[in-house]
Design an enzyme around this catalytic site. Structure first.
Site, PDB file in Angstrom:
ATOM      1  CD  GLU A  86      63.858  26.746  92.537  1.00 34.15           C
ATOM      2  OE1 GLU A  86      64.808  26.313  91.993  1.00 34.15           O
ATOM      3  OE2 GLU A  86      62.958  27.402  93.377  1.00 34.15           O
ATOM      4  CB  SER A 141      63.603  24.861  89.847  1.00 35.74           C
ATOM      5  OG  SER A 141      65.191  25.356  90.009  1.00 35.74           O
ATOM      6  CE1 TYR A 183      68.429  22.139  89.272  1.00 35.36           C
ATOM      7  CE2 TYR A 183      65.982  22.301  89.903  1.00 35.36           C
ATOM      8  CZ  TYR A 183      67.607  22.478  89.038  1.00 35.36           C
ATOM      9  OH  TYR A 183      67.034  24.507  89.262  1.00 35.36           O
ATOM     10  NE  ARG A 186      68.601  29.717  84.075  1.00 36.61           N
ATOM     11  CZ  ARG A 186      67.962  28.840  85.249  1.00 36.61           C
ATOM     12  NH1 ARG A 186      69.172  28.644  85.599  1.00 36.61           N
ATOM     13  NH2 ARG A 186      66.640  29.009  84.803  1.00 36.61           N
ATOM     14  CG  ASP A 210      65.054  30.271  81.688  1.00 35.99           C
ATOM     15  OD1 ASP A 210      66.482  30.351  82.413  1.00 35.99           O
ATOM     16  OD2 ASP A 210      65.134  30.071  83.202  1.00 35.99           O
ATOM     17  CD  GLU A 228      61.807  31.514  85.044  1.00 36.30           C
ATOM     18  OE1 GLU A 228      61.613  32.204  86.389  1.00 36.30           O
ATOM     19  OE2 GLU A 228      61.098  30.178  85.080  1.00 36.30           O
ATOM     20  CG  ASN A 243      65.668  31.392  87.360  1.00 36.17           C
ATOM     21  OD1 ASN A 243      65.378  31.708  87.348  1.00 36.17           O
ATOM     22  ND2 ASN A 243      65.714  31.843  85.267  1.00 36.17           N
ATOM     23  N   GLY A 261      70.856  28.187  89.586  1.00 39.17           N
ATOM     24  CA  GLY A 261      71.241  27.519  89.986  1.00 39.17           C
ATOM     25  C   GLY A 261      73.668  27.063  89.894  1.00 39.17           C
TER      26      GLY A 261
END
Length: 302
Positions: A13, A139, A209, A248, A250, A266, A268, A272
């Site tokens: 990443e 990601s 992205y 964050r 998900d 998951e 994070n 980002g």
């Protein structure tokens, strides 16, 4: 304050981290701080010892910036830093360890099994359809959805491109049909629910992205009870893992099953901060502009 922004590094990443870092550097300069951009290298400890920052803003994604390695180094150096600490980072980057903490806490997650990558060429670890993913990457790096119709073969062919060619061990989980949701938590408060709608395929690294490959619906057009439950679970996971600053979470949501169809995938700990990133988008929805978001994350660390 004197702030060193750690970015780049050598993970999968790297480019996303550099984009996040450049945005953070610009915001910190607008806020009047003395800012040093540091592209993560093996000499990072020496660089930070020379800069002697008041705070390190960790803009790294993936290993070693998200898995506890950098956090441990900064703890040894005695430098304050943004986002989660050592223990939380070690656990949250590892999808298997995360389940061991969150499932006993009453959070619904897909049942999974860790397998040696070579074994998938002999037999399917789960009934199809199922998902294979690296245990400690973010990601959606290296995620494969294996279906009866997939061109991976049955069993998966040894020469088929996929995460089995990149990683020694993989997490296999049942594929959950439905919708992709995400919730950011800032300063111990969930911000909003966003639905992610890829314009093709599924929500993989490229979809995350590449501009135009995913539509972000914020707030998500879902029932109020589902939105409230997603935000409650995100906050519960944030607290159970000991996250700091911002995280964050998900989700997958199988709407045919109502609340029982909401699964946390998951958490994070280093989300980002790029122009396409979800945390700044949800913050903006809540009236928090990018510079204020960066300032709040910095203040939490300081």
């Amino acid at each position: 304050m004197k702030v060193a922004v750690l970015m780049g590094g050598w993970s999968n990443e790297r480019e996303v981290s550099l984009t996040s870092g450049r945005g953070i550097v610009a915001a910190l300069k607008r806020l009047g701080h003395d800012v040093y951009a540091v592209d993560m290298g093996r000499d990072v400890a020496a660089k930070l010892s020379e800069i002697r920052p008041d705070v390190v803003f960790n803009a790294l994604h993936g290993t070693p910036g998200e898995d506890g390695a950098v956090q441990g180094m900064l703890d040894v150096l005695g430098v304050k830093y943004t986002h989660s600490g050592l223990a939380t980072s070690v656990i949250a980057i590892d999808k298997e360890l995360t389940k061991r903490i969150l499932v006993p806490a009453g959070i619904r997650m897909p049942e999974g099994v860790v397998v040696e990558s070579a074994s998938v060429h002999e037999r399917d670890p789960l009934p199809r359809p199922y998902v294979l993913k690296p245990i400690n990457e973010g990601s959606s790096v290296g995620v494969a959805i294996v279906t009866d119709e997939s061109n991976y073969g049955s069993p998966i062919a040894a020469d088929a491109p996929g995460p089995w060619a990149q990683f020694d061990r993989l997490l296999a989980e049942p594929f959950i049909p439905g919708r992709e949701l995400t919730v950011a938590v800032l300063d111990d408060e969930p911000l909003a629910v966003t639905e992610l709608v890829p314009t093709r395929g599924f929500y993989d690294y490229d979809a995350k992205y590449t501009d135009g490959l995913t539509v972000h619906q914020c707030p998500a057009n879902i029932p109020e009870d589902i939105a409230a439950e997603a935000m409650a679970i995100a906050l519960k996971a944030h607290r159970a893992l000991g996250c700091k600053g911002v995280s964050r979470s998900d989700f997958r949501f199988d709407e045919s099953r109502g609340l029982a169809g909401l699964y946390l995938l998951e958490v994070n700990t280093q989300p980002g901060m790029t122009p396409l990133s979800l945390v700044p988008e949800q913050a903006k929805y809540r009236g928090i502009d990018y510079d204020t978001l960066v300032s709040r994350i910095l203040e939490d660390a300081a």
